[in-house]
Design a protein around this motif. Structure first.
Motif, PDB file in Angstrom:
ATOM      1  N   LEU A  86     -11.500   1.016  11.262  1.00  0.00           N
ATOM      2  CA  LEU A  86     -10.410   1.166  12.502  1.00  0.00           C
ATOM      3  C   LEU A  86      -9.928   2.728  12.318  1.00  0.00           C
ATOM      4  O   LEU A  86      -9.595   3.310  11.270  1.00  0.00           O
ATOM      5  N   PHE A  87     -10.099   3.611  13.300  1.00  0.00           N
ATOM      6  CA  PHE A  87      -9.589   5.046  13.378  1.00  0.00           C
ATOM      7  C   PHE A  87      -8.094   5.086  13.922  1.00  0.00           C
ATOM      8  O   PHE A  87      -7.910   4.516  14.757  1.00  0.00           O
ATOM      9  N   TYR A  88      -7.427   5.720  13.099  1.00  0.00           N
ATOM     10  CA  TYR A  88      -5.898   5.847  13.545  1.00  0.00           C
ATOM     11  C   TYR A  88      -5.764   7.328  13.208  1.00  0.00           C
ATOM     12  O   TYR A  88      -6.283   8.146  12.494  1.00  0.00           O
ATOM     13  N   LYS A  89      -4.583   7.660  13.741  1.00  0.00           N
ATOM     14  CA  LYS A  89      -4.113   9.263  13.795  1.00  0.00           C
ATOM     15  C   LYS A  89      -2.429   9.110  13.759  1.00  0.00           C
ATOM     16  O   LYS A  89      -2.027   8.291  14.558  1.00  0.00           O
ATOM     17  N   THR A  90      -2.022  10.248  13.042  1.00  0.00           N
ATOM     18  CA  THR A  90      -0.626  10.287  13.240  1.00  0.00           C
ATOM     19  C   THR A  90      -0.176  11.986  12.760  1.00  0.00           C
ATOM     20  O   THR A  90      -1.099  12.497  12.261  1.00  0.00           O
ATOM     21  N   ASN A  91       0.888  12.378  13.141  1.00  0.00           N
ATOM     22  CA  ASN A  91       1.656  13.271  12.962  1.00  0.00           C
ATOM     23  C   ASN A  91       2.972  13.271  12.245  1.00  0.00           C
ATOM     24  O   ASN A  91       3.650  14.137  11.860  1.00  0.00           O
ATOM     25  N   SER A  92       3.174  12.157  11.822  1.00  0.00           N
ATOM     26  CA  SER A  92       4.585  11.531  11.255  1.00  0.00           C
ATOM     27  C   SER A  92       4.196  11.149   9.812  1.00  0.00           C
ATOM     28  O   SER A  92       3.576  10.276   9.820  1.00  0.00           O
ATOM     29  N   PHE A  93       4.754  11.917   8.720  1.00  0.00           N
ATOM     30  CA  PHE A  93       4.698  11.656   7.427  1.00  0.00           C
ATOM     31  C   PHE A  93       5.552  12.337   6.649  1.00  0.00           C
ATOM     32  O   PHE A  93       6.136  13.134   7.057  1.00  0.00           O
ATOM     33  N   SER A  94       5.885  11.637   5.345  1.00  0.00           N
ATOM     34  CA  SER A  94       6.820  12.261   4.262  1.00  0.00           C
ATOM     35  C   SER A  94       6.031  12.054   3.236  1.00  0.00           C
ATOM     36  O   SER A  94       4.952  11.500   3.057  1.00  0.00           O
ATOM     37  N   GLY A  95       6.524  12.854   2.002  1.00  0.00           N
ATOM     38  CA  GLY A  95       5.848  12.799   0.710  1.00  0.00           C
ATOM     39  C   GLY A  95       5.366  14.208   0.355  1.00  0.00           C
ATOM     40  O   GLY A  95       5.227  15.179   0.999  1.00  0.00           O
ATOM     41  N   GLU A  96       4.854  14.070  -0.768  1.00  0.00           N
ATOM     42  CA  GLU A  96       4.125  15.327  -1.608  1.00  0.00           C
ATOM     43  C   GLU A  96       2.701  15.111  -1.527  1.00  0.00           C
ATOM     44  O   GLU A  96       2.214  14.138  -2.186  1.00  0.00           O
ATOM     45  N   LEU A  97       1.721  16.026  -0.956  1.00  0.00           N
ATOM     46  CA  LEU A  97       0.402  16.112  -1.126  1.00  0.00           C
ATOM     47  C   LEU A  97      -0.088  15.796  -2.442  1.00  0.00           C
ATOM     48  O   LEU A  97       0.126  16.848  -3.507  1.00  0.00           O
ATOM     49  N   THR A  98      -0.933  14.916  -2.773  1.00  0.00           N
ATOM     50  CA  THR A  98      -1.584  14.637  -4.123  1.00  0.00           C
ATOM     51  C   THR A  98      -2.778  14.144  -4.187  1.00  0.00           C
ATOM     52  O   THR A  98      -2.921  13.170  -3.376  1.00  0.00           O
ATOM     53  N   SER A  99      -3.773  14.846  -4.760  1.00  0.00           N
ATOM     54  CA  SER A  99      -5.088  14.267  -4.462  1.00  0.00           C
ATOM     55  C   SER A  99      -5.442  12.910  -5.571  1.00  0.00           C
ATOM     56  O   SER A  99      -4.547  12.720  -6.434  1.00  0.00           O
ATOM     57  N   SER A 100      -6.439  12.457  -5.340  1.00  0.00           N
ATOM     58  CA  SER A 100      -6.632  10.996  -6.112  1.00  0.00           C
ATOM     59  C   SER A 100      -8.065  11.055  -6.449  1.00  0.00           C
ATOM     60  O   SER A 100      -8.807  11.832  -6.381  1.00  0.00           O
ATOM     61  N   ASP A 101      -8.425  10.074  -7.212  1.00  0.00           N
ATOM     62  CA  ASP A 101      -9.869  10.008  -7.795  1.00  0.00           C
ATOM     63  C   ASP A 101     -10.837   9.863  -6.665  1.00  0.00           C
ATOM     64  O   ASP A 101     -12.050  10.060  -6.839  1.00  0.00           O
ATOM     65  N   GLU A 102     -10.174   9.572  -5.280  1.00  0.00           N
ATOM     66  CA  GLU A 102     -11.229   9.521  -4.265  1.00  0.00           C
ATOM     67  C   GLU A 102     -11.835  10.614  -3.943  1.00  0.00           C
ATOM     68  O   GLU A 102     -12.946  10.968  -3.285  1.00  0.00           O
TER      69      GLU A 102
END
Length: 151
Positions: A86-102
């Motif tokens: 399922l493809f989603y899109k948004t331009n509404s977000f909060s938080g601090e960008l952090t990479s993961s193991d992915e």
């Protein structure tokens, strides 16, 4: 003949910031490496909405709001399961960008997308995210090789 079939449900989300940049993930997976959008599997009993919010937060550190379903991708697996993204899109977000193991996550300009090593067929999937006339990415497997069809 029953209409039920085994299926696997996953999601992917294109996030756009206030500068018009998109968030990409350099996926570190031997089965499907390269630049793509964050996302993942939907757990049994989990809503599609909650799953995309959870997956994006796990992989990016961002809490998205108001994800809008903008398309799908589907194909049959070797185990004869229907694999649905399922493809989603948004331009509404909060938080601090952090990479993961992915994989590492970072913002890029949309027109710079082709400057990166992309995941297989990602450019065709990207068309579903950005072209309102296209809503489905489908692997037509009616002959010996799978062909991408966009509807």
């Amino acid at each position: 003949m029953g209409r039920a079939e085994a299926a696997i449900f996953t999601n992917m989300c294109m996030i756009e910031n206030e500068k018009g940049q998109i968030l990409v993930q350099d996926r570190q997976n031997k089965n499907w490496p390269g630049i793509t959008f964050p996302g993942g599997h939907i757990e049994k009993g989990e809503s599609f909405h909650d799953a995309v919010v959870r997956e994006v937060e796990e992989e990016t550190g961002l809490h998205i709001k108001h994800p809008v379903l903008c398309g799908t991708k589907q194909f049959q697996t070797n185990q004869d399961e229907r694999y649905v993204v399922l493809f989603y899109k948004t331009n509404s977000f909060s938080g601090e960008l952090t990479s993961s193991d992915e994989g590492e996550v970072f913002w890029i300009e949309k027109d710079a997308l082709t400057d990166y090593q992309l995941a297989n067929d990602f450019l065709e999937m990207y068309k579903v995210f950005v072209d309102e006339q296209i809503s489905e990415f489908y692997y037509d497997q009616s002959n010996e090789e799978a062909n991408v069809v966009l509807f």
